[in-house]
Design an enzyme around this catalytic site. Structure first.
Site, short mmCIF file in Angstrom:
data_model
loop_
_atom_site.label_atom_id
_atom_site.label_comp_id
_atom_site.label_asym_id
_atom_site.label_seq_id
_atom_site.Cartn_x
_atom_site.Cartn_y
_atom_site.Cartn_z
N ASP A 176 0.83 -1.19 0.00
CA ASP A 176 0.00 0.00 0.00
C ASP A 176 0.88 1.26 0.00
OD1 ASP A 176 -2.70 1.25 0.46
OD2 ASP A 176 -1.71 1.93 2.29
N GLU A 186 1.45 -0.06 -4.92
CA GLU A 186 0.46 0.95 -5.27
C GLU A 186 1.19 2.29 -5.44
OE1 GLU A 186 -3.60 2.98 -3.46
OE2 GLU A 186 -1.84 2.68 -2.20
#
Length: 620
Positions: free
Chosen positions: A332, A361
């Protein structure tokens, strides 16, 4: 006394469990909670306990497992212990022994035999379809754990930003549904304990890195779910967060070092300008804010420049892969981490698992900036992230904007997709791009496409046939839409109908789906089940042609096969200019319509209806 791993498989306990009655309380926590023989990753134990900093440390059980070094933290309640495990060390039960004058504290520690061929595990690739879901919103398999005494936020299914009760058992009960759809990889959003007083359902504010949130289940249940997924041909990706934790994390009450997290005189948020990582003109001031500022007030920013923090996260990732037998990782908010330490993190995890795919990400519409983050890219500053895979946000934006528009004006419609893909020369490895039209953070594709099933089929067709690794967000196979678009994440992260016993409708079994839901599910299933066996889609090259009248045509091809895709995003019928494609189409005679199974011969007279796709496969 941490009494976790004496007689069970390592990890089958809640991290930081309470001492047994009558046991000494000098050791409250040991992380990682267990380890294995034959690992490449150095083991450094975080040992927590009241006043233990000045204790001597030894390990009893086998002289081939011993303390190599002891590091004192700033807090009096921590030690960091380097453990040397010889290649011929015997798996089994050991004891961590702390002594301080007349006081002696003991805690059992388990070193298990490593799983056979663990280091050579395969990972996800272009041959796969990733199915992304939010566990709390998918299915409630065990209502008795919707709220638990040891967590603060209680279930309230009526609250858009509240806990709804989905869990690991619910996922496991519906693995057949996911596999039937054609998916081969399961990506749940984080399952570790998130004990924020509100909004904890998403799991991105971790409170314990070695414990599954009890509202989702247990460590054992998670490992069992992964094993069950493997039996059904599904790989599993773990969603991990190295950039931040939650303010409810157990260590926030007493940090090992003042710089364990980034701290400021007053709350300071990130500026979200991760272009500062590659901008040759960027100021140190802006870069510092970008990587050190907190993501939001409830998520303290980890300081990966602290070597103990970095080592903690390296072995934490390795521990979960080994313990749960995982097939990949998703990181993330990747660019918000300090890039040097995160490069070393990726390299460390892949030293342990050379074939493991890790996708980061990196949310940017800038293709050069996205390419910068993929490992092996020839960056001018010499930086190598060692991150194999990145999420293709530029393509996601192009697809959504193109399909949502009926415009044929210059630069709009399907030209956006063509232009985006024409920049593929910038990327180091196209096969490691994860492509998608929506995820848990973006707007629902069904909302963007105004609930038009024809446009949704175009999106699914492109997702199934373009280069890269496709990812589908749960419910998009039936064009789920937001409950309330004005509520952002809380509105788009809708419950899956049938995941709760009280639901009026159940869309998991075929008999529960009607109308557009049935039509789109069958379309998705047919398309991605076909894709599973198509090497030409997994590994083939691409040739595309400049869009005309809001259409887009491309070929995926290799020496044995060719797949032709024609996307008509216009309001009216469009003829296929087959003769324009002669350089690749010459010699392609009768093909098979992938969506109908019927034989087809294409020519300049072939017509494709409004907002329809044609996919034809040929032998070459």
């Amino acid at each position: 006394m941490t009494h976790a791993t004496a007689d069970k498989f390592p990890g089958e306990h809640p991290s930081g469990s309470a001492p047994e009655a009558g046991a000494p309380c000098g050791i409250s926590r040991i992380e990682p909670p267990s380890w294995w023989t034959g690992m490449q990753t150095p083991l450094q134990l975080l040992v927590a306990g009241e006043g233990i900093r000045d204790c001597d440390v030894r390990i009893e059980g086998d002289p081939r497992v011993k303390v190599a070094a002891v590091h004192r933290a700033e807090s009096p309640n921590y030690l960091f212990v380097d453990v040397a495990i010889a290649p011929d060390a015997v798996p089994g039960r050991y004891e961590i022994v702390l002594s301080d004058g007349g006081r002696v504290y003991r805690a059992p520690y388990r070193i298990a035999p490593r799983r056979k061929a663990s280091a050579e595990r395969e990972s996800f690739s272009t041959a796969d379809l990733i199915y992304l879901l939010m566990p709390d919103r998918f299915a409630d398999g065990n209502p008795s754990t919707d709220s638990t005494p040891d967590t603060r936020e209680k279930a309230d299914r009526a609250a858009l930003f509240g806990r709804h009760g989905g869990d690991i058992r619910g996922m496991r009960e519906h693995l057949d549904y996911i596999a039937a759809l054609g998916a081969t990889v399961l990506w749940p959003t984080p399952l570790l304990l998130d004990d924020q007083p509100e909004g904890s359902y998403h799991g991105y504010a971790c409170a314990d890195h070695y414990r599954i949130d009890p509202r989702f289940g247990t460590n054992e249940e998670y490992r069992g779910m992964v094993a069950a997924a493997h039996e059904k041909g599904l790989k599993v990706i773990m969603d991990v967060v190295t950039n931040h934790c939650g303010t409810a994390h157990w260590w926030m009450r007493d940090l090992p070092f003042a710089d364990w997290i980034h701290q400021f005189p007053e709350y300071t948020g990130t500026n979200h300008r991760f272009s500062t990582n590659m901008d040759p003109h960027a100021s140190e001031y802006d870069l510092h804010l970008q990587e050190s500022g907190w993501f939001v007030p409830s998520m303290p920013d980890m300081n990966l420049d602290n070597p103990y923090v970095l080592r903690y996260f390296e072995q934490w990732a390795v521990w979960w892969v080994e313990y749960a037998d995982l097939d990949g990782l998703r990181v993330d908010t990747y660019p918000y981490n300090e890039k040097g330490p995160m490069s070393r993190w990726c390299a460390a995890v892949r030293r342990e698992y050379p074939k493991l795919n890790i996708v980061g990400e990196c949310w940017t519409a800038s293709i050069p900036q996205l390419a910068y983050w993929q490992g092996g890219n020839a960056n001018r500053d010499g930086f190598d992230s060692h991150l194999p895979s990145v999420m293709d946000f530029p393509l996601q934006e192009a697809l959504c904007r193109a399909l949502a528009s009926g415009s044929s004006r210059p630069g709009e419609g399907m030209v956006r997709v063509y232009d985006c893909l024409s920049h593929d020369f910038v990327y180091h490895d196209l096969s490691k791009l994860v492509i998608f039209v929506g995820n848990h953070d973006t707007e629902r594709i069904g909302d963007l496409l105004r609930r038009d099933p024809r446009r949704m089929k175009l999106a699914l067709t492109l997702l199934a046939t373009l280069r890269g690794i496709p990812q589908l967000f749960a419910g998009d196979e039936m064009m789920f839409t937001s409950k309330d678009r004005s509520q952002g994440h809380g509105g788009l992260r809708v419950d899956f109908p049938g995941g709760w016993a009280s639901d009026e409708r159940n869309l998991f079994p075929a008999e529960g789906r009607t109308g557009v839901e049935k039509e789109l599910f069958e379309f998705t299933r047919r398309l991605f089940q076909w894709r599973r066996g198509k090497s030409v889609i997994h590994h083939g090259r691409t040739m595309h042609f400049f869009p005309q009248d809001n259409t887009y045509a491309f070929f995926r091809y290799d020496d044995a096969e060719a797949v032709f895709v024609f996307i008509n995003n216009a309001r009216g019928k469009r003829r296929i200019p087959w003769s324009h494609y002669a350089e690749i189409a010459r010699g392609l005679r009768e093909g098979r319509n992938v969506l109908t199974g019927e034989p087809v011969t294409l020519s300049d007279a072939t017509v494709v209806g409004p907002r329809q796709a044609l996919v034809v496969e040929f032998r070459r």
